[in-house]
Scaffold this motif. Structure first.
Motif, PDB file in Angstrom:
ATOM      1  N   LEU A   8       0.813  -1.214   0.000  1.00 36.34           N
ATOM      2  CA  LEU A   8       0.000   0.000   0.000  1.00 36.34           C
ATOM      3  C   LEU A   8       0.852   1.271   0.000  1.00 36.34           C
ATOM      4  O   LEU A   8       0.377   2.344  -0.365  1.00 36.34           O
ATOM      5  CB  LEU A   8      -0.948  -0.003   1.206  1.00 36.34           C
ATOM      6  N   ASN A   9       2.115   1.168   0.413  1.00 34.43           N
ATOM      7  CA  ASN A   9       2.998   2.332   0.359  1.00 34.43           C
ATOM      8  C   ASN A   9       3.224   2.800  -1.077  1.00 34.43           C
ATOM      9  O   ASN A   9       3.574   3.962  -1.311  1.00 34.43           O
ATOM     10  CB  ASN A   9       4.351   2.002   1.005  1.00 34.43           C
ATOM     11  N   LEU A  10       3.020   1.900  -2.037  1.00 35.15           N
ATOM     12  CA  LEU A  10       3.190   2.289  -3.438  1.00 35.15           C
ATOM     13  C   LEU A  10       2.166   3.353  -3.824  1.00 35.15           C
ATOM     14  O   LEU A  10       2.423   4.203  -4.673  1.00 35.15           O
ATOM     15  CB  LEU A  10       3.055   1.066  -4.346  1.00 35.15           C
ATOM     16  N   PHE A  11       1.011   3.294  -3.191  1.00 32.25           N
ATOM     17  CA  PHE A  11      -0.009   4.291  -3.508  1.00 32.25           C
ATOM     18  C   PHE A  11       0.350   5.661  -2.937  1.00 32.25           C
ATOM     19  O   PHE A  11      -0.059   6.688  -3.470  1.00 32.25           O
ATOM     20  CB  PHE A  11      -1.375   3.828  -2.988  1.00 32.25           C
ATOM     21  N   ARG A  12       1.103   5.685  -1.841  1.00 31.45           N
ATOM     22  CA  ARG A  12       1.596   6.962  -1.322  1.00 31.45           C
ATOM     23  C   ARG A  12       2.591   7.567  -2.305  1.00 31.45           C
ATOM     24  O   ARG A  12       2.612   8.788  -2.513  1.00 31.45           O
ATOM     25  CB  ARG A  12       2.258   6.766   0.044  1.00 31.45           C
ATOM     26  N   ASP A  29       8.972  15.061  -0.722  1.00 28.65           N
ATOM     27  CA  ASP A  29       7.736  15.008   0.053  1.00 28.65           C
ATOM     28  C   ASP A  29       7.687  13.782   0.961  1.00 28.65           C
ATOM     29  O   ASP A  29       7.182  13.851   2.090  1.00 28.65           O
ATOM     30  CB  ASP A  29       6.519  14.991  -0.879  1.00 28.65           C
ATOM     31  N   LEU A  30       8.212  12.670   0.454  1.00 33.08           N
ATOM     32  CA  LEU A  30       8.143  11.415   1.204  1.00 33.08           C
ATOM     33  C   LEU A  30       9.346  11.192   2.120  1.00 33.08           C
ATOM     34  O   LEU A  30       9.325  10.292   2.956  1.00 33.08           O
ATOM     35  CB  LEU A  30       8.026  10.239   0.224  1.00 33.08           C
ATOM     36  N   GLY A  31      10.408  11.979   1.920  1.00 38.97           N
ATOM     37  CA  GLY A  31      11.611  11.815   2.734  1.00 38.97           C
ATOM     38  C   GLY A  31      12.405  10.579   2.397  1.00 38.97           C
ATOM     39  O   GLY A  31      13.039   9.980   3.274  1.00 38.97           O
ATOM     40  N   VAL A  32      12.395  10.186   1.113  1.00 37.99           N
ATOM     41  CA  VAL A  32      13.163   9.031   0.657  1.00 37.99           C
ATOM     42  C   VAL A  32      13.981   9.453  -0.553  1.00 37.99           C
ATOM     43  O   VAL A  32      13.845  10.566  -1.064  1.00 37.99           O
ATOM     44  CB  VAL A  32      12.243   7.842   0.290  1.00 37.99           C
ATOM     45  N   THR A  33      14.825   8.572  -1.030  1.00 41.03           N
ATOM     46  CA  THR A  33      15.659   8.911  -2.175  1.00 41.03           C
ATOM     47  C   THR A  33      14.862   8.849  -3.469  1.00 41.03           C
ATOM     48  O   THR A  33      13.833   8.157  -3.552  1.00 41.03           O
ATOM     49  CB  THR A  33      16.851   7.946  -2.284  1.00 41.03           C
ATOM     50  N   ALA A  34      15.348   9.562  -4.492  1.00 43.92           N
ATOM     51  CA  ALA A  34      14.710   9.515  -5.803  1.00 43.92           C
ATOM     52  C   ALA A  34      14.758   8.105  -6.375  1.00 43.92           C
ATOM     53  O   ALA A  34      13.830   7.668  -7.072  1.00 43.92           O
ATOM     54  CB  ALA A  34      15.395  10.502  -6.751  1.00 43.92           C
ATOM     55  N   VAL A  37      11.889   6.138  -5.002  1.00 43.15           N
ATOM     56  CA  VAL A  37      10.632   6.506  -5.660  1.00 43.15           C
ATOM     57  C   VAL A  37      10.543   5.845  -7.029  1.00 43.15           C
ATOM     58  O   VAL A  37       9.499   5.297  -7.404  1.00 43.15           O
ATOM     59  CB  VAL A  37      10.514   8.037  -5.790  1.00 43.15           C
ATOM     60  N   SER A  38      11.615   5.894  -7.792  1.00 39.62           N
ATOM     61  CA  SER A  38      11.628   5.266  -9.116  1.00 39.62           C
ATOM     62  C   SER A  38      11.377   3.770  -9.023  1.00 39.62           C
ATOM     63  O   SER A  38      10.636   3.192  -9.832  1.00 39.62           O
ATOM     64  CB  SER A  38      12.969   5.534  -9.804  1.00 39.62           C
ATOM     65  N   HIS A  39      11.990   3.120  -8.048  1.00 41.93           N
ATOM     66  CA  HIS A  39      11.803   1.681  -7.867  1.00 41.93           C
ATOM     67  C   HIS A  39      10.346   1.372  -7.503  1.00 41.93           C
ATOM     68  O   HIS A  39       9.749   0.424  -8.030  1.00 41.93           O
ATOM     69  CB  HIS A  39      12.739   1.173  -6.775  1.00 41.93           C
ATOM     70  N   ALA A  40       9.768   2.191  -6.604  1.00 41.96           N
ATOM     71  CA  ALA A  40       8.381   1.975  -6.207  1.00 41.96           C
ATOM     72  C   ALA A  40       7.436   2.179  -7.388  1.00 41.96           C
ATOM     73  O   ALA A  40       6.473   1.432  -7.570  1.00 41.96           O
ATOM     74  CB  ALA A  40       8.016   2.931  -5.065  1.00 41.96           C
ATOM     75  N   LEU A  41       7.727   3.195  -8.207  1.00 41.30           N
ATOM     76  CA  LEU A  41       6.885   3.451  -9.370  1.00 41.30           C
ATOM     77  C   LEU A  41       6.950   2.287 -10.350  1.00 41.30           C
ATOM     78  O   LEU A  41       5.927   1.893 -10.932  1.00 41.30           O
ATOM     79  CB  LEU A  41       7.319   4.751 -10.055  1.00 41.30           C
ATOM     80  N   ALA A  42       8.138   1.713 -10.513  1.00 48.50           N
ATOM     81  CA  ALA A  42       8.284   0.570 -11.410  1.00 48.50           C
ATOM     82  C   ALA A  42       7.448  -0.609 -10.920  1.00 48.50           C
ATOM     83  O   ALA A  42       6.792  -1.304 -11.708  1.00 48.50           O
ATOM     84  CB  ALA A  42       9.754   0.177 -11.510  1.00 48.50           C
ATOM     85  N   ARG A  43       7.435  -0.835  -9.621  1.00 48.26           N
ATOM     86  CA  ARG A  43       6.633  -1.920  -9.053  1.00 48.26           C
ATOM     87  C   ARG A  43       5.141  -1.665  -9.253  1.00 48.26           C
ATOM     88  O   ARG A  43       4.378  -2.586  -9.568  1.00 48.26           O
ATOM     89  CB  ARG A  43       6.948  -2.083  -7.567  1.00 48.26           C
ATOM     90  N   LEU A  44       4.729  -0.419  -9.060  1.00 52.30           N
ATOM     91  CA  LEU A  44       3.310  -0.097  -9.209  1.00 52.30           C
ATOM     92  C   LEU A  44       2.884  -0.201 -10.672  1.00 52.30           C
ATOM     93  O   LEU A  44       1.774  -0.658 -10.971  1.00 52.30           O
ATOM     94  CB  LEU A  44       3.035   1.310  -8.668  1.00 52.30           C
TER      95      LEU A  44
END
Length: 322
Positions: A8-12, A29-34, A37-44
């Motif tokens: 569900l964090n992927l939706f954030r 905004d999320l306080g994580v590395t770019a 974010v790119s990895h999470a977007l790929a999974r989503l």
């Protein structure tokens, strides 16, 4: 796609990219590395079976699929947050930015009083006001990038809520000393002179009866009964010499020419009071228009926005009594 297999964090991450339209902005905004974010977007993307965002001139552009699922994702995240963090909205302590689209008229006649009120009661609240003239303000409202839109509206879809604020009427204005000033005016006499028209969206011929359809929200773009009825019965038609998206320059144009302008009465009164202009008698019953605030239905559970709407309504009531 089964939610059992999706973090569900992927939706954030999705919501953060939708708001900032960039991977770097989402990472801040999320306080994580770019990279995260790119990895999470790929999974989503893999889970949804769609690119969701593609690179464009202004950053990450959402695909039609992303735009379709964005409201549901935003609402779902909001409900989760509400369930976990049930904290009251305290105006005097709250630090929040409200994003509002408003015309020049809406800002001066409605929001200026609200700004003064909030400066006293909620000093950490910020209002970010965007142009009403953009044709995508309703899309931004749908996507959660705007909280409110202040303007003139007719039909609204079910997803949009509304609150009337004040009612204004059209008025005819010319320069002081104009040949029409100080005497009865007919439509034929008016049409002997060129007109200045304020079209808030610059929509021109696309406007039907003074309104334009923006994703099912009918927004008024000009207030002028003469122009709407000019050629309905074969009568003379006004010559529109100048079309503007704002009211600020109308006074100067009128002062230097024999042009005629139809303006909201509140704007006309200020021009006449300054001494360089005159109001003409209307050759017909003046058109009436109600200024309203509209917002997305999901904000019904947003305590902060509901408080702001209450402050807006109280501001208008107080100024009407003054």
């Amino acid at each position: 796609m089964s939610l059992k297999r999706v973090d569900l964090n992927l939706f954030r991450v999705f919501e953060a990219i939708m708001q900032s339209r960039s991977v770097s902005g989402a990472s801040k905004d999320l306080g994580v590395t770019a990279s995260a974010v790119s990895h999470a977007l790929a999974r989503l993307r893999l889970a949804v079976g769609d690119d969701l965002f593609v690179y464009g001139e202004d950053g990450m552009v959402p695909t039609p699929r992303a735009l379709a699922i964005a409201p549901a994702i935003r609402e779902g995240l909001g409900r989760i947050e509400d369930a976990i963090v049930a904290r009251p909205f305290v105006p005097a302590e709250a630090a929040r930015t409200f994003r509002i689209a408003a015309s020049e008229y809406g800002t001066s006649e409605v929001l200026t009083g609200l700004i003064a009120r909030l400066a006293r009661s909620a000093p950490q609240i910020e209002l970010c006001i965007f142009p009403y003239s953009r044709l995508d303000v309703v899309q931004q409202l749908d996507e959660g990038r705007l909280d409110l839109v202040v303007g003139w509206f007719a039909d609204l879809p079910e997803r949009v809520r509304r609150m009337p604020l004040l009612t204004d009427h059209e008025a005819l204005v010319v320069r002081r000393g104009h040949p029409l000033a100080g005497r009865p005016v007919t439509r034929e006499a008016l049409f002997a002179y060129p007109f200045v028209v304020v079209e808030l969206l610059g929509a021109g011929d696309q406007a039907l009866g003074g309104f334009v359809d923006d994703r099912g929200v009918w927004r008024r773009v000009w207030i002028d009964r003469l122009l709407m009825e000019a050629d309905a019965d074969g009568a003379p038609v006004a010559h529109v010499a100048v079309s503007l998206p704002h009211y600020a320059s109308v006074g100067d144009i009128l002062a230097r020419t024999d042009m005629v302008a139809t303006l909201p009465e509140r704007v006309a009164r200020r021009l006449v009071a300054a001494g360089a202009h005159a109001a003409l008698d209307m050759p017909h019953a003046p058109l009436e228009a109600t200024v309203e605030a509209i917002w997305h239905q999901r904000a019904e559970r947003d305590g902060g926005l509901q408080w702001l709407l209450g402050e807006l309504a109280e501001t208008v009531r107080a100024e009407a009594k003054a």
